[in-house]
Design an enzyme around this catalytic site. Structure first.
Site, short mmCIF file in Angstrom:
data_model
loop_
_atom_site.label_atom_id
_atom_site.label_comp_id
_atom_site.label_asym_id
_atom_site.label_seq_id
_atom_site.Cartn_x
_atom_site.Cartn_y
_atom_site.Cartn_z
N TRP A 1 0.83 -1.22 0.00
CA TRP A 1 0.00 0.00 0.00
C TRP A 1 0.86 1.26 0.00
CZ3 TRP A 1 0.03 3.63 3.99
CH2 TRP A 1 0.63 3.25 5.19
N ASP B 1 -3.96 10.25 6.50
CA ASP B 1 -3.97 8.89 7.03
C ASP B 1 -5.37 8.32 6.82
OD1 ASP B 1 -2.19 7.29 9.35
OD2 ASP B 1 -4.32 6.79 9.34
N HIS C 1 6.61 6.30 14.97
CA HIS C 1 6.30 5.21 15.89
C HIS C 1 7.51 4.28 15.97
CE1 HIS C 1 1.62 5.10 15.50
NE2 HIS C 1 2.02 5.87 16.49
N TYR D 1 4.31 -0.87 9.91
CA TYR D 1 4.77 -0.99 8.52
C TYR D 1 6.20 -0.47 8.44
CZ TYR D 1 -0.22 -1.53 8.06
OH TYR D 1 -1.52 -1.96 8.23
N HIS E 1 8.47 0.84 6.53
CA HIS E 1 8.98 1.76 5.52
C HIS E 1 8.83 3.11 6.19
CE1 HIS E 1 9.40 3.54 1.37
NE2 HIS E 1 8.92 4.55 2.06
N LEU E 2 9.91 3.88 6.27
CA LEU E 2 9.88 5.07 7.13
C LEU E 2 8.75 6.04 6.79
CD1 LEU E 2 11.78 6.19 9.49
CD2 LEU E 2 12.23 7.99 7.84
N HIS E 3 7.98 6.38 7.81
CA HIS E 3 6.91 7.37 7.66
C HIS E 3 6.75 8.15 8.96
CE1 HIS E 3 5.11 3.63 9.17
NE2 HIS E 3 4.33 4.43 9.90
N HIS F 1 4.11 10.59 11.39
CA HIS F 1 2.71 10.90 11.69
C HIS F 1 2.56 12.39 12.00
CE1 HIS F 1 1.70 6.52 12.44
NE2 HIS F 1 3.01 6.50 12.46
P1 M7G Z 1 2.43 2.60 11.74
O1 M7G Z 1 3.14 3.32 12.83
O2 M7G Z 1 3.29 1.77 10.81
O3 M7G Z 1 1.34 1.62 12.30
O4 M7G Z 1 1.64 3.70 10.94
P2 M7G Z 1 -0.01 1.73 13.09
O5 M7G Z 1 -1.09 1.46 12.05
O6 M7G Z 1 0.06 0.60 14.06
O7 M7G Z 1 -0.08 3.07 13.71
C1 M7G Z 1 1.03 3.47 9.71
C2 M7G Z 1 -0.01 4.55 9.49
O8 M7G Z 1 -0.50 4.43 8.17
C3 M7G Z 1 -1.20 4.39 10.43
O9 M7G Z 1 -1.48 5.64 11.03
C4 M7G Z 1 -2.33 3.88 9.51
O10 M7G Z 1 -3.60 4.36 9.91
C5 M7G Z 1 -1.92 4.43 8.16
N1 M7G Z 1 -2.35 3.59 7.04
C6 M7G Z 1 -2.31 2.23 6.98
N2 M7G Z 1 -2.75 1.81 5.77
C7 M7G Z 1 -2.82 0.41 5.37
C8 M7G Z 1 -3.05 2.92 5.03
C9 M7G Z 1 -3.53 3.10 3.69
O11 M7G Z 1 -3.77 2.17 2.91
N3 M7G Z 1 -3.69 4.40 3.29
C10 M7G Z 1 -3.44 5.46 4.13
N4 M7G Z 1 -3.65 6.68 3.66
N5 M7G Z 1 -2.99 5.30 5.39
C11 M7G Z 1 -2.80 4.04 5.84
#
Ligand code: M7G
EC number: 3.6.1.59
Length: 251
Positions: free
Chosen positions: A89, A119, A182, A187, A189-191, A193
């Site tokens: 994704w 998000d 976090h 997930y 891959h660096l992101h 929030h």
């Molecule tokens: P994380 O810290 O890897 O995990 O953050 P967490 O879900 O346990 O917090 C990933 C962030 O990406 C989260 O805030 C999710 O709500 C958001 N997210 C996850 N997915 C699968 C998607 C998506 O398909 N589209 C978007 N826009 N956000 C997503």
């Protein structure tokens, strides 16, 4: 989702059914049945879901782990390499094959650029629960643990341009934002929030959230800060990684 200010009066007046529960002197309590358009429950569907997804969303006891740099290399890294959520994704967003029309800002640079996108926890209807994520273009930075001084230009771009883009599009100033990573993420891959400061977003607790500005400061002080430091995080009772820590006598 939070009620929108404009609709609060509708909630109290129009089409709202009240059923008395009890009354005593000047006090009474009711069951209130709001009109359907005001009782929306934001819903996320994961289909097909893996066993790991089921675990992620089940309510469970959690345990705090203290992961040293060595623990990361010996226990966590082999584990996340063998089993972690698919990040397809994320690639779809970066390659514009999904959510392309939702992008708020992009810096296209392949090593220091990123995409800023709402998000999927945020429906964008009100600013109370504002939630965006910045996803870096560069692949292979799994998490906070991989960051070194080499990544400072990328992190500074995310902080600066992310704030500017949110001010421009949503009118929310940087001083009203909680901008963090976090550890551990779901997930790898660096992101980053971006949430409204007044919003108690899931995952913004001290055992999971690391403010981006602090991360930048720490890397400026010591380029290897996140390879050396012990990091604390919580794991759910039936997570396989918890078992690995237990087997190693670390939990
Ligand atoms: P994380 O810290 O890897 O995990 O953050 P967490 O879900 O346990 O917090 C990933 C962030 O990406 C989260 O805030 C999710 O709500 C958001 N997210 C996850 N997915 C699968 C998607 C998506 O398909 N589209 C978007 N826009 N956000 C997503």
């Amino acid at each position: 989702t939070p009620f929108q200010e404009e609709s609060i009066s509708d909630l109290l007046k129009k089409h709202t059914r009240l059923k008395l529960q009890m009354s005593n002197d000047i006090y009474s309590t009711y069951h209130l049945y709001p009109p359907p358009q005001l009782s929306e429950i934001k819903t996320t569907v994961v289909y097909p879901a893996t066993e790991k997804h089921l675990q992620k969303y089940l309510r469970q006891e959690v345990y705090l782990i203290r992961e040293t740099g060595e623990d990361y290399k010996n226990i966590t890294l082999p584990f996340i390499q063998s089993q972690s959520f698919s990040i397809q994704w994320v690639y779809n967003i970066l390659e514009k094959t999904a959510e392309a029309d939702r992008i708020i800002h992009e810096n296209p640079d392949s090593s220091n650029g990123f995409v800023l996108i709402p998000d999927f926890k945020w429906n964008q209807k009100q600013l109370d629960d504002l939630y965006l994520i910045a996803i870096c273009h560069r692949r292979g930075i799994k998490s906070l643990r991989d960051l070194t001084a080499e990544h400072l230009p990328l992190l500074r771009n995310i902080l600066q341009e992310g704030k500017e883009a949110i001010l421009k599009r949503f009118g929310v100033a940087g001083s009203q934002l909680r901008i963090y990573l976090h550890y551990q993420p779901s997930y790898f891959h660096l992101h980053v929030h971006f949430t409204a400061l007044s919003y108690d977003a899931p995952g913004c607790s001290v055992e999971r959230a690391h403010l981006l500005s602090d991360v930048i400061d720490n890397l400026e002080l010591d380029p290897q800060y996140y390879q050396k430091r012990t990091l604390t995080f919580a794991l759910r009772a039936d997570e396989a990684l918890l078992k690995k820590f237990q087997e190693a006598g670390k939990a």
